[in-house]
Design a protein around this motif. Structure first.
Motif, PDB file in Angstrom:
ATOM      1  N   ASP A  89       7.664  -2.043  -0.633  1.00 19.44           N
ATOM      2  CA  ASP A  89       8.732  -2.503   0.264  1.00 19.44           C
ATOM      3  C   ASP A  89       8.319  -2.440   1.736  1.00 19.44           C
ATOM      4  OD1 ASP A  89       8.861   0.204   0.912  1.00 19.44           O
ATOM      5  OD2 ASP A  89      10.864   0.501   0.077  1.00 19.44           O
ATOM      6  N   GLY A  90       7.074  -1.969   1.995  1.00 16.71           N
ATOM      7  CA  GLY A  90       6.565  -1.935   3.355  1.00 16.71           C
ATOM      8  C   GLY A  90       7.032  -0.764   4.183  1.00 16.71           C
ATOM      9  N   VAL A  91       7.824   0.124   3.583  1.00 16.57           N
ATOM     10  CA  VAL A  91       8.349   1.278   4.314  1.00 16.57           C
ATOM     11  C   VAL A  91       7.650   2.541   3.813  1.00 16.57           C
ATOM     12  CG1 VAL A  91      10.398   2.613   4.905  1.00 16.57           C
ATOM     13  CG2 VAL A  91      10.585   0.139   4.565  1.00 16.57           C
ATOM     14  N   GLY A  92       6.722   3.045   4.587  1.00 18.63           N
ATOM     15  CA  GLY A  92       6.025   4.269   4.219  1.00 18.63           C
ATOM     16  C   GLY A  92       4.848   4.021   3.291  1.00 18.63           C
ATOM     17  N   TYR A  93       4.342   5.112   2.744  1.00 22.22           N
ATOM     18  CA  TYR A  93       3.167   5.087   1.879  1.00 22.22           C
ATOM     19  C   TYR A  93       3.494   5.722   0.536  1.00 22.22           C
ATOM     20  CZ  TYR A  93       0.438   3.759   5.929  1.00 22.22           C
ATOM     21  OH  TYR A  93      -0.053   3.085   7.011  1.00 22.22           O
ATOM     22  N   ALA A  94       2.671   5.393  -0.467  1.00 23.37           N
ATOM     23  CA  ALA A  94       2.837   5.954  -1.801  1.00 23.37           C
ATOM     24  C   ALA A  94       1.465   6.338  -2.356  1.00 23.37           C
ATOM     25  CB  ALA A  94       3.523   4.941  -2.718  1.00 23.37           C
ATOM     26  N   LEU A  95       1.500   7.142  -3.388  1.00 21.24           N
ATOM     27  CA  LEU A  95       0.280   7.597  -4.059  1.00 21.24           C
ATOM     28  C   LEU A  95       0.204   7.025  -5.467  1.00 21.24           C
ATOM     29  CD1 LEU A  95       0.414  11.417  -3.179  1.00 21.24           C
ATOM     30  CD2 LEU A  95      -0.922   9.651  -2.022  1.00 21.24           C
ATOM     31  N   GLU A  96      -1.021   6.983  -5.991  1.00 15.55           N
ATOM     32  CA  GLU A  96      -1.250   6.700  -7.400  1.00 15.55           C
ATOM     33  C   GLU A  96      -2.411   7.579  -7.842  1.00 15.55           C
ATOM     34  OE1 GLU A  96      -2.286   2.593  -7.806  1.00 15.55           O
ATOM     35  OE2 GLU A  96      -4.132   2.800  -6.665  1.00 15.55           O
ATOM     36  N   VAL A  97      -2.415   7.949  -9.124  1.00 12.12           N
ATOM     37  CA  VAL A  97      -3.433   8.866  -9.636  1.00 12.12           C
ATOM     38  C   VAL A  97      -4.047   8.292 -10.906  1.00 12.12           C
ATOM     39  CG1 VAL A  97      -3.858  11.172 -10.599  1.00 12.12           C
ATOM     40  CG2 VAL A  97      -2.263  10.905  -8.696  1.00 12.12           C
ATOM     41  N   THR A  98      -5.357   8.428 -11.015  1.00 13.03           N
ATOM     42  CA  THR A  98      -6.057   8.157 -12.266  1.00 13.03           C
ATOM     43  C   THR A  98      -6.805   9.420 -12.642  1.00 13.03           C
ATOM     44  OG1 THR A  98      -6.341   5.829 -11.732  1.00 13.03           O
ATOM     45  CG2 THR A  98      -7.776   6.736 -13.439  1.00 13.03           C
ATOM     46  N   LEU A  99      -6.550   9.906 -13.847  1.00  6.10           N
ATOM     47  CA  LEU A  99      -7.263  11.059 -14.382  1.00  6.10           C
ATOM     48  C   LEU A  99      -8.249  10.558 -15.427  1.00  6.10           C
ATOM     49  CD1 LEU A  99      -4.204  13.408 -14.934  1.00  6.10           C
ATOM     50  CD2 LEU A  99      -5.875  13.550 -13.086  1.00  6.10           C
ATOM     51  N   GLU A 100      -9.505  10.992 -15.324  1.00  6.99           N
ATOM     52  CA  GLU A 100     -10.517  10.610 -16.299  1.00  6.99           C
ATOM     53  C   GLU A 100     -10.978  11.856 -17.041  1.00  6.99           C
ATOM     54  OE1 GLU A 100     -14.728   8.224 -16.811  1.00  6.99           O
ATOM     55  OE2 GLU A 100     -14.064   8.784 -14.809  1.00  6.99           O
ATOM     56  N   VAL A 101     -10.718  11.873 -18.332  1.00  3.34           N
ATOM     57  CA  VAL A 101     -11.064  12.997 -19.197  1.00  3.34           C
ATOM     58  C   VAL A 101     -12.320  12.640 -19.978  1.00  3.34           C
ATOM     59  CG1 VAL A 101     -10.284  14.408 -21.140  1.00  3.34           C
ATOM     60  CG2 VAL A 101      -8.634  13.661 -19.397  1.00  3.34           C
ATOM     61  N   VAL A 102     -13.290  13.544 -19.983  1.00  2.95           N
ATOM     62  CA  VAL A 102     -14.501  13.356 -20.769  1.00  2.95           C
ATOM     63  C   VAL A 102     -14.664  14.567 -21.679  1.00  2.95           C
ATOM     64  CG1 VAL A 102     -17.014  13.076 -20.714  1.00  2.95           C
ATOM     65  CG2 VAL A 102     -15.604  12.000 -18.941  1.00  2.95           C
TER      66      VAL A 102
END
Length: 141
Positions: A89-102
Motif C-alpha cells: 500500500d506504499g505506507v511503511g515497510y514490511a518483512l518476509e522470511v525464507t528458512l532453508e533447512v538442510v
C-alpha cells in the motif's frame, strides 16, 4: 504466558545508523543501513540480527521435534533470509522470511515433515504467523 526468560536490548544513536547493546553486554555493536537501502553499510542491521535469531531458534525447534520423534538430524543446518521492502500500500515497510533447512542424512519427505512440525512450535514462527510471509524450504544439500 509466563515468561521464563526476558532478553533486553537498548538502541541508541540514530536508529538504523546507531548502536545496540543487550542488557548483559554480550551483544554490543554498531548498526548501519545497508547500501541497498541507501545507507553506508559496513555494520550489521536489524534484519541480519532477526535472521540470526530466527535461524538459531528454528534450528532448536527442529532439534526438539526430532528428539521427540527419535530421529538423528546429523549435520543439519537452518539458514534464514529476511527481506525488507515497501508495503504494497506504499505506507511503511514490511518483512518476509525464507528458512532453508538442510538435513543431509534424511529423506526429503521426512525432513520436510520435521521442518513443518518445527514451524508449529518455534517461538519466532509463532510470533510471525499471520503477520509476515514465512516460507520453509528443505534442501537436500
Amino acid at each position: 504466558m509466563s515468561s521464563i526468560y526476558t532478553a533486553e536490548a537498548l538502541a541508541t544513536g540514530a536508529g538504523r545508523n546507531g548502536h545496540v547493546r543487550s542488557g548483559d553486554g554480550l551483544v554490543d555493536m554498531d548498526l548501519a543501513i545497508p547500501k541497498e537501502m541507501g545507507g553506508p553499510g559496513g555494520a550489521t542491521n536489524p534484519e541480519e540480527l532477526f535472521a540470526a535469531g530466527y535461524a538459531a531458534c528454528f534450528h532448536s525447534a527442529l532439534q526438539g521435534v526430532a528428539r521427540q520423534a527419535k530421529v538423528d538430524l546429523g549435520e543439519s543446518t537452518v539458514g534464514a533470509r529476511v527481506g525488507i521492502g515497501p508495503k504494497d500500500d506504499g505506507v511503511g515497510y514490511a518483512l518476509e522470511v525464507t528458512l532453508e533447512v538442510v538435513i543431509p542424512d534424511l529423506p526429503h519427505e521426512q525432513a520436510q515433515q520435521l521442518a513443518d512440525q518445527a514451524h508449529q512450535v518455534c517461538p519466532y514462527s509463532n510470533a510471525t504467523h499471520g503477520n509476515i510471509p514465512v516460507t520453509v524450504t528443505v534442501s537436500d544439500d
